[in-house]
Design a protein around this motif. Structure first.
Motif: not given
Length: 279
Positions: A148-157
């Motif tokens: 999801l790194a290129g789709h949603d900057s809020d997606a962290t582990v």
């Protein structure tokens, strides 16, 4: 859509285990193509193929390096080596996308563009967007974050770990595929549908190789339900993913008996688990 998750149970799982009929043969029971494992991690291929065979698929075709093929055939001599017609593909377990040879890249590319359903794991998750047929991806938290790194900057582990059902759904909606998010509770999500939870897996299941077994179970279920997927993938793909997680958890419970287990223990108890479910 409803935001209330559905808890998958035996009654739901029973509907998605294919029982052979009189007149079925190895082809009509489903053929699963498998591109998994690597020279550093041959066990991923052995475990996934073994689990697929024990879940009830008619045939497995394995594609991989000669040394890994030899290990697979030593464990499961009924497996057929090489490319041929399949109803589904299982790809990526035990692979590193950063160390993909040109030959492997071609094999994986052909598989995802063939138009049949694909179960995509670990070292092939970067190919989800290239698939032309229905997809279920099987990440853990860190793998979902990378996807999801290129789709949603809020997606962290940390964000995913704090709210797995939300992020499983977010991944499904953004990527347009079914997501089976592995964890203490497994979450399955499909675009536009309420998430499904599969709970009560024993803690002993958190051991090396069990994810490879889960991939094999899911690949077999997908291959044996190719017609249902063709008719209604939106219903079939999340149901099959949840059923695979349920069988995986119950086989682990049976294998454990309250004590430690290995991945191969889980695979070996799949037939008994399925027999109990159907009985």
């Amino acid at each position: 859509m409803s935001s209330t998750p559905r808890v998958w149970d035996a009654g739901a799982a029973r509907e998605w285990v294919a029982v052979p009929r009189q007149g079925d043969d190895k082809y009509s029971r489903g053929v699963l193509g498998v591109i998994t494992g690597s020279t550093p991690y041959p066990g991923a291929a052995v475990l996934g193929v073994d689990a697929a065979m024990r879940t009830g698929v008619g045939m497995v075709r394995y594609v991989g390096p000669s040394a890994v093929t030899g290990a697979v055939l030593a464990r499961r001599p009924e497996v057929v080596g090489g490319v041929g017609r399949v109803q589904a593909w299982l790809i990526g377990s035990g692979m590193d996308a950063q160390k993909r040879s040109p030959t492997l890249a071609d094999e994986l590319g052909r598989a995802v563009r063939e138009g049949v359903p694909c179960v995509i794991d670990a070292g092939a998750l970067d190919l989800v967007g290239d698939a032309t047929g229905p997809v279920v991806m099987t990440p853990h938290f860190r793998e979902l974050q990378r996807a999801l790194a290129g789709h949603d900057s809020d997606a962290t582990v940390d964000a995913i770990a704090s709210d797995p059902p939300r992020w499983a759904q977010r991944g499904a909606d953004l990527l347009g595929v079914t997501v089976l998010l592995k964890g203490a509770t497994t979450w399955v999500a499909h675009p536009g549908s309420a998430a499904i939870s599969v709970t009560d897996a024993p803690g002993w299941l958190a051991t090396a190789g069990t994810g490879d077994v889960l991939g094999g179970v899911l690949g077999a279920l997908v291959a044996t339900h190719a017609r249902e997927i063709e008719t209604d993938a939106a219903t079939a793909m999340p149901a099959l993913a949840a059923t695979a997680a349920w069988l995986h958890a119950r086989a682990a419970e049976l294998a454990s008996g309250g004590g430690p287990i290995t991945a191969l223990d889980v695979a070996e108890d799949l037939p008994t688990t399925i027999a109990a479910l159907l009985g």
